[in-house]
Scaffold this motif. Structure first.
Motif: not given
Lengths: 72, 91
Positions: B51-54
């Motif tokens: 998943s996207k790095i948040t």
């Protein structure tokens, strides 16, 4: 002896930086623009921290496995 | 080690030589371990961090994925070596 120890540490750090650069560039800069956006910079900063945390998790899991598996 | 360094090894006492040998073995083992961790982290990062790095923290799901990844990789390695052994090949 300190020189050898120093070399081991330098090599370890060099490898870590290389991997972080590779993985975080891939993740944070999917389409390179004319300059790094602030969002991309932030992603790189987060990704770097996260990669080091992942390294530590993997290292701990590996140590646990080696200790519990005498065949290794 | 060059020949000059090798010849000067004989100047060490037995105790010193043994100590030095032990030290080098330890460093080699440490270096090998670190290389393995780098390769494992590389592989498992690709598999688990999809998943996207948040943020900077690893969540629970990612953490267990990383742990499973390390263990299953070692299982795979052992299975393959065992299979090769059965085939009569030298692993």
């Amino acid at each position: 002896m300190q020189t050898i120890q120093h070399e081991t540490n330098v090599e370890n750090a060099r490898m870590l930086i290389e991997k972080i650069n590779e993985k975080c560039f891939e993740k944070c800069i999917p389409k390179p623009g004319s300059s790094l956006s602030s969002g991309e910079s932030l992603c790189l900063t987060n990704c770097m921290q996260k990669y080091m945390a992942a390294w530590n998790t993997v290292s701990a899991a590996y140590i646990t496995r080696i200790k519990s598996d005498p065949a290794l | 080690m060059d020949s000059q360094a090798a010849s000067s090894m004989s100047d060490f006492s037995d105790k010193d030589r043994k100590e030095l040998q032990q030290f080098i073995e330890n460093e080699q083992q440490k270096s090998k371990f670190q290389t393995n961790v780098h390769n494992l982290t590389d592989m498992c990062w690709s598999k688990c961090m999809t998943s996207k790095i948040t943020g900077t923290a690893i969540d629970k799901g990612e953490n267990s994925c990383l742990e499973n990844c390390v263990n299953r990789f070692i299982d795979s390695q052992k299975t393959i070596v065992k299979q090769l052994d059965h085939m009569g090949g030298r692993a």
